[in-house]
Design an enzyme around this catalytic site. Structure first.
Site, short mmCIF file in Angstrom:
data_model
loop_
_atom_site.label_atom_id
_atom_site.label_comp_id
_atom_site.label_asym_id
_atom_site.label_seq_id
_atom_site.Cartn_x
_atom_site.Cartn_y
_atom_site.Cartn_z
N HIS A 1 0.88 -1.17 0.00
CA HIS A 1 0.00 0.00 0.00
C HIS A 1 0.92 1.21 0.00
CE1 HIS A 1 -4.17 -1.54 1.01
NE2 HIS A 1 -3.42 -2.62 0.92
N GLU B 1 -0.87 6.70 -0.15
CA GLU B 1 -2.32 6.93 -0.14
C GLU B 1 -2.63 8.26 0.53
OE1 GLU B 1 -6.52 4.72 1.01
OE2 GLU B 1 -4.64 3.90 1.75
N ASP C 1 -11.07 -2.15 -3.48
CA ASP C 1 -10.50 -1.84 -2.17
C ASP C 1 -11.53 -2.13 -1.08
OD1 ASP C 1 -8.45 -1.04 -0.50
OD2 ASP C 1 -9.04 1.04 -0.51
N ASN C 2 -11.62 -1.29 -0.07
CA ASN C 2 -12.50 -1.54 1.06
C ASN C 2 -13.96 -1.63 0.62
OD1 ASN C 2 -10.22 0.51 1.65
ND2 ASN C 2 -10.47 -0.64 3.54
#
Length: 384
Positions: free
Chosen positions: A124, A127, A226-227
């Site tokens: 990751h 971000e 993603d989430n």
């Protein structure tokens, strides 16, 4: 997690990569056994891959880092880390994910552990909207140094939008030479990036990374959900058509549409080393999704709930699960129209608490959140 896989399978997913938060011993002890059980349960339906996700500073504890790498190897997973990924990622004061004082040593440790155990890496990265966040550049250079080309994935990479032209050229050249695959998460990043904590200011930035520029330099780019229905993004259903649809609108991926279909098909499949996924060709299994649409305008105009998912040429009878299946999940929060799912007062720009002291000792729910990247999907397992 099982609920998530039911959703993804019904929508047409054939492979999914999930990120398991491993910041505490209890999380590690809980997530990997759960992952192995579900991987076996869904074998033949959804190819499940797992990534251990910790912040870069986790690797300062060499003993714990070795233990985690060994566990990941035994579970057939991949090693991961968050680099320059905090809200202040790139700032020397971010000693959790930027780690200015020993970043080089820590990245060396990550790559060494992976190479010794023949593990792929999935990061990751960047971000946030900080010009100083250059995690992609650091990782690309290490990838070349360790001869790990075509085995590294970098997700998010939002800060590229704030890089100067010269820095951007340097970073993209390094990523191209390293064979890094960049994954954009359009749904969650447009939701979390450039957010006013008081809810009084409209965001000026869409949050997605530079998909056009990256692909123009020959860098493989994919999109992911993603989430899903967690504290970072309260919506979604692990439907890659939704990801492609919204990604096209946010990033203007319409010159032409068909050139971008690989971002949710063959590109993520290649990143997962699954050559039989995400593509149609003679001799390959007839695994595909049929839509009642004669072109991209019709395809992206409707949710396509009447799609037909084929596996080995036969239509499956799976349907998306009813939300009532979550009624028995401990700590599952439910919201009504009068009590909508809340947005955190300070939505994090990385999927972690703000400091190691904020990391919970246990994982409250492993039934729904996930993120996906085409036929090879990437996902969170936490839903609260």
């Amino acid at each position: 997690m099982d609920f998530s896989l039911k959703c993804a399978y019904a929508h047409g997913t054939s492979a999914l990569r999930t990120h398991l938060i491993n910041m505490s011993d209890k999380q590690i002890q809980l997530t990997w056994p759960c992952f192995k059980i579900l991987k076996e349960k869904w074998k033949g339906k959804v190819e499940l891959q797992g990534v251990s996700l910790v912040v870069l500073s986790f690797f300062r504890d060499e003993q714990k880092a070795v233990q985690l790498a060994n566990l990941v190897k035994s579970a057939g997973g991949m090693l991961g880390a968050a680099v320059c990924c905090a809200e202040n990622g790139g700032d020397p004061n971010d000693d959790w994910t930027t780690c200015d004082r020993d970043r080089d040593v820590l990245l060396d440790r990550v790559f060494t552990l992976a190479k010794e155990r023949d593990l792929d890496l999935d990061f990751h990265v960047d971000e946030n909207g900080n010009e100083r966040a250059k995690g992609l550049l650091y990782i690309a250079r290490k990838t070349i140094q360790y001869g790990y080309q075509d085995r590294v994935v970098c997700g998010h990479c939002c800060s590229l939008c704030y890089q100067g032209d010269q820095d951007l050229e340097v970073t993209m050249k390094a990523a191209k030479d390293a064979g890094v695959t960049v994954v954009s998460l359009p749904l969650v990043n447009q939701w979390t990036q450039d957010r006013d904590q008081q809810g009084r200011r409209t965001p000026r930035w869409r949050g997605v990374t530079l998909l056009h520029e990256l692909r123009g330099k020959g860098i493989p780019v994919a999109m992911a959900s993603d989430n899903t229905r967690d504290q970072f993004f309260a919506y979604g259903d692990l439907d890659m058509l939704e990801v492609f649809n919204q990604g096209c609108r946010m990033a203007h991926l319409d010159r032409p549409y068909q050139d971008w279909a690989t971002t949710v098909g063959s590109v993520p499949a290649d990143a997962m080393h699954l050559p039989h996924h995400g593509r149609i060709a003679p001799g390959l299994p007839a695994n595909m999704v049929l839509f009642k649409a004669r072109g991209y305008s019709e395809l992206l105009a409707r949710p396509q709930w009447d799609r037909v998912v084929l596996r080995h040429g036969v239509a499956i009878d799976a349907e998306v699960p009813d939300y009532s299946e979550l009624d028995t999940v401990p700590n599952e929060r439910r919201y009504t129209a009068d009590q909508p799912s809340p947005v955190p007062s300070e939505p994090p720009s990385m999927p972690h608490p703000k400091s190691p002291d904020d990391v919970p000792d246990s994982v409250p729910d492993l039934t729904s959140g996930a993120k996906s990247a085409g036929k090879g999907r990437r996902g969170w397992t936490l839903d609260q």
